[in-house]
Scaffold this motif. Structure first.
Motif, mmCIF file in Angstrom:
data_model
loop_
_atom_site.group_PDB
_atom_site.id
_atom_site.type_symbol
_atom_site.label_atom_id
_atom_site.label_comp_id
_atom_site.label_asym_id
_atom_site.label_seq_id
_atom_site.Cartn_x
_atom_site.Cartn_y
_atom_site.Cartn_z
ATOM 1 N N THR A 533 -0.529 -7.845 2.817
ATOM 2 C CA THR A 533 -0.802 -8.672 3.998
ATOM 3 C C THR A 533 -0.947 -7.813 5.252
ATOM 4 N N ASP A 534 -1.869 -8.226 6.106
ATOM 5 C CA ASP A 534 -2.093 -7.552 7.388
ATOM 6 C C ASP A 534 -1.192 -8.196 8.435
ATOM 7 N N GLY A 540 -1.727 -1.072 4.232
ATOM 8 C CA GLY A 540 -2.309 0.078 3.557
ATOM 9 C C GLY A 540 -3.300 -0.356 2.500
ATOM 10 N N TRP A 541 -3.005 -1.470 1.856
ATOM 11 C CA TRP A 541 -3.845 -2.017 0.782
ATOM 12 C C TRP A 541 -5.246 -2.340 1.298
ATOM 13 N N SER A 542 -5.335 -3.153 2.366
ATOM 14 C CA SER A 542 -6.660 -3.551 2.863
ATOM 15 C C SER A 542 -7.363 -2.395 3.567
ATOM 16 N N ALA A 543 -6.593 -1.543 4.254
ATOM 17 C CA ALA A 543 -7.205 -0.380 4.911
ATOM 18 C C ALA A 543 -7.807 0.558 3.872
ATOM 19 N N PHE A 581 -3.084 -13.651 8.011
ATOM 20 C CA PHE A 581 -2.375 -12.465 7.539
ATOM 21 C C PHE A 581 -3.189 -11.665 6.525
ATOM 22 N N THR A 582 -4.500 -11.937 6.507
ATOM 23 C CA THR A 582 -5.409 -11.150 5.669
ATOM 24 C C THR A 582 -6.678 -10.808 6.452
ATOM 25 N N GLY A 583 -6.556 -10.704 7.775
ATOM 26 C CA GLY A 583 -7.735 -10.504 8.620
ATOM 27 C C GLY A 583 -8.527 -9.265 8.251
ATOM 28 N N ASN A 584 -7.833 -8.147 8.046
ATOM 29 C CA ASN A 584 -8.559 -6.917 7.725
ATOM 30 C C ASN A 584 -9.177 -7.000 6.333
ATOM 31 N N GLY A 585 -8.441 -7.565 5.376
ATOM 32 C CA GLY A 585 -8.995 -7.747 4.042
ATOM 33 C C GLY A 585 -10.236 -8.620 4.068
ATOM 34 N N LEU A 586 -10.222 -9.678 4.861
ATOM 35 C CA LEU A 586 -11.389 -10.554 4.987
ATOM 36 C C LEU A 586 -12.563 -9.820 5.636
ATOM 37 N N ALA A 587 -12.271 -8.984 6.628
ATOM 38 C CA ALA A 587 -13.333 -8.208 7.281
ATOM 39 C C ALA A 587 -13.979 -7.244 6.290
ATOM 40 N N VAL A 588 -13.165 -6.597 5.458
ATOM 41 C CA VAL A 588 -13.706 -5.686 4.438
ATOM 42 C C VAL A 588 -14.548 -6.471 3.438
ATOM 43 N N ALA A 589 -14.086 -7.674 3.076
ATOM 44 C CA ALA A 589 -14.856 -8.508 2.148
ATOM 45 C C ALA A 589 -16.218 -8.877 2.735
ATOM 46 N N GLU A 590 -16.282 -9.104 4.042
ATOM 47 C CA GLU A 590 -17.575 -9.372 4.694
ATOM 48 C C GLU A 590 -18.510 -8.171 4.546
#
Length: 675
Positions: A533-534, A540-543, A581-590
């Protein structure tokens, strides 16, 4: 009494070197000492800019009687959460599970096997508001240890078993698709504060990664709702008290939903993330306000956080000395009364400043003081008179006792700052900002990165810290290096990113594609930390997912792209349910859904026509687009790419298919603007 903290590279630990408490750093010898003496370990976790950490230190750890009791009955261990995020994460999870809440200072009592059995946060010196005093807690724990040891051991073992069983399993290995991203947007719409911007209620944290997702979603789908939420949130924060209207830069959060009163500490990571987000918003909309905020925030980081070695310090404290009382007071450096404005500016300009910055006789903060805002909007912000008023007030403020600075250089947060400064400098024609990013990158390579590319978590005053880098350090440093490759055209930054990301695959990745926060060969705690979660910073996971995806776009490295896609499986599961709480993960998915697009500009960077094409590529809003430029083979995207009729040319590819090269800015911009 030996001073075991004297050689620490953490300013937070160094602040406790003169305590009468016999502190140990987190090390094996401390737990061996607890075993030898047959006493529990008292673990205190905090950080330099933490207001209540300082309060508890002053009330309890500086008290001779309390310290004597601690030294007699416990081995006392002090940890800087920013230096050991793994230790912090494991025991904070235990605190939250046991008490339903968490925070710092974090107070945990452990066995010599590092198993926790009693928890809390701040404890006052006297009982108050239903809380026991710290002395009562110490006596209660000592009594339980002496008289009910079996019960204590049973509780500690049960808690440790429960924590160890919480490991994430990747139920999803497919990344989010359009449906999941649309669901995430709908979820954000439900939590959006349509009156004041942002998401949820008080306290309100800057949602930089969520806004990045909204900007990317708008770029891909043309969703006006996404752009409106991003724009309104950024404008509200920029006009609020959470933004330093004189010196630039953002405080950590707002205690109210209106962004009026901040918690005054200024963190490097917030300012790096927000600087980049405002620059990206300007790139999308041309907003003059966002341009100003991005530049002022970048200038704040360089002016107030840059260290002598070229890195960036972690934070400025919330507290500073009140000139009248001499006490350490939260916000004293930043707040103003109407009388103070008049003293600096005179009656006429003092009245104008009070109106412009929302300073009232009643005050918006404490004791009649106000936090500066822009309640009337930004219309006058660039007028000569307001500019002169800001200059005079800033000069007067600099005469006040300044907040303390945590000079520790954290690898991950410097990676975020490198990316922000490099892009902001490139967008706005500020080579000094790009140079600052390069200098920080040089420091990470020279000091933080070992000969095997293994990273140290921190340094201070040019001395490498003892703590090993965690996943976010590898991921965010790689992100900074990849951004430098795109802005400078220098292939060496791509190589450095590759070294770090190879280690992510080798040391941090599980067989199912999930990611751990610590390396396979790191110190074993009671649980191996793992969090997708961000929160205040990207996980670290989403980054890592973002950096792996970008690196794969630059190089065609299939293992890195596959790892990015598998890592995003957790975002497919969490994004629709917990989009805040997944903003960065969602941005990467975009970025993954858009390709991401690969732009190679072939030509001599000294030529104006080449530079114009590069600038057009960098200013593209295509989510996660990567840019390489030059006229050699230094960057993989340039290999076998040629000039067109002797002129610089841009090649745009997506998902293994390339368009015909173009030679004009208009053609390139139109090509990249197509969803």
């Amino acid at each position: 009494m030996p001073n075991r903290l004297a050689q620490a590279t953490s300013p937070y630990l160094l602040q406790h070197t003169d305590n009468p408490v016999d502190w140990w750093p987190w090390e094996a010898d401390a737990f061996e000492e607890a075993r030898r003496r047959d006493v529990p370990v008292f673990l205190s976790v905090g950080y330099s800019a933490c207001h209540w950490c300082h309060v508890m230190a002053h009330e309890s750890f500086e008290d001779e009687v309390t310290a004597a009791y601690m030294n007699e009955h416990f081995v006392n261990v002090k940890v800087d959460r920013e230096e050991r995020p793994d230790v912090d994460a494991v025991y904070m999870e235990a605190v939250q599970a046991a008490t339903g809440q968490g925070g710092w200072p974090m107070t945990v009592f452990l066995t010599a096997d590092k198993e926790p059995f009693y928890f809390g946060t701040y404890f006052p010196p006297e009982p108050r508001h239903g809380m026991p005093s710290f002395r009562q807690v110490l006596e209660g724990v000592h009594q339980a240890w002496a008289d009910r040891r079996g019960e204590v051991a049973e509780v500690a073992q049960k808690i440790s078993r429960d924590l160890a069983s919480r490991e994430f399993t990747q139920a999803e290995t497919e990344p989010p698709g359009e449906a999941q991203l649309a669901q995430a947007l709908l979820g954000l719409t439900r939590e959006y504060d349509a009156t004041y911007g942002g998401f949820g209620g008080a306290p309100k944290f800057p949602p930089s990664m969520v806004v990045e997702f909204l900007l990317r979603h708008h770029a891909r789908t043309r969703s006006e709702g996404a752009l409106e939420m991003a724009t309104d949130t950024l404008e509200r924060m920029a006009r609020g008290g959470i933004y330093d209207q004189l010196g630039g830069g953002f405080a950590r959060y707002s205690v109210d939903r209106k962004w009026v009163v901040p918690h005054f500490e200024k963190m490097l990571y917030d300012n790096a993330l927000l600087c980049r987000t405002y620059a990206h918003h300007w790139r999308t909309t041309g907003s003059e306000l966002s341009r100003r905020i991005a530049l002022e925030t970048a200038e704040f980081m360089v002016r107030e956080l840059r260290t002598n070695e070229g890195g960036f310090a972690s934070a400025l404290d919330a507290d500073s000395e009140d000139p009248v009382s001499g006490e350490q007071v939260e916000g004293a450096y930043y707040v103003w009364t109407p009388e103070q404005l008049r003293e600096v500016l005179g009656e006429v300009d003092g009245a104008l400043a009070a109106l412009h910055f929302g300073v009232t006789e009643e005050g918006t903060f404490e004791e009649g003081a106000s936090v500066l805002q822009l309640p009337q909007g930004d219309g006058m912000a660039d007028s000569e008179r307001i500019t002169e008023i800001r200059r005079k007030l800033l000069a007067a403020r600099e005469e006040r006792p300044a907040p303390g600075r945590d000079d520790k250089v954290v690898t991950a947060w410097n990676g975020l700052a490198i990316a922000a400064l490099a892009e902001t400098g490139a967008y706005f024609g500020r080579p000094d900002l790009v140079d600052a990013a390069i200098a920080a990158g040089d420091l990470l390579v020279r000091l933080h990165m070992g000969p095997d590319a293994r990273l140290a978590r921190t340094s201070k005053d040019g001395r490498r810290g003892d703590s090993s880098g965690v996943l976010e350090d590898y991921a965010c440093a790689a992100e900074g290096f990849l951004t430098l490759a795109g802005v400078t055209g220098e292939g060496v930054w791509l190589e450095f990113a590759g070294f770090l990301l190879d280690l992510v695959l080798d040391q941090f990745t599980a067989e199912d594609g999930s990611l751990y926060d610590t390396a396979h060969d790191a110190e074993q705690l009671i649980r191996r930390p793992q969090d997708p979660t961000d929160n205040a910073t990207p996980s670290g996971w989403s980054a890592a997912a973002g950096a792996l995806l970008t690196y794969a776009a630059h190089t065609g490295a299939e293992p890195h792209r596959t790892a990015a896609e598998r890592a995003l499986g957790i975002v497919r599961a969490l994004g629709p349910r917990a989009p805040r709480f997944t903003g960065n993960g969602l941005a990467v998915a975009e970025a993954l859904l858009d390709g991401p697009r690969e732009v190679a500009v072939v030509g001599d960077p000294a030529q104006e026509s080449t530079r114009e094409l590069v600038r057009a590529a960098l200013l593209s809003t295509a989510p996660g687009a990567v840019v390489a430029f030059g006229q050699g083979r230094e960057l993989p995207l340039l290999v076998d790419r040629r000039l067109v009729d002797g002129a610089p040319a841009a090649y745009v590819c997506r998902n293994f298919a390339c368009k015909a090269p173009v030679t004009t800015v208009q053609e390139l911009s139109e090509m990249l603007a197509r969803p």
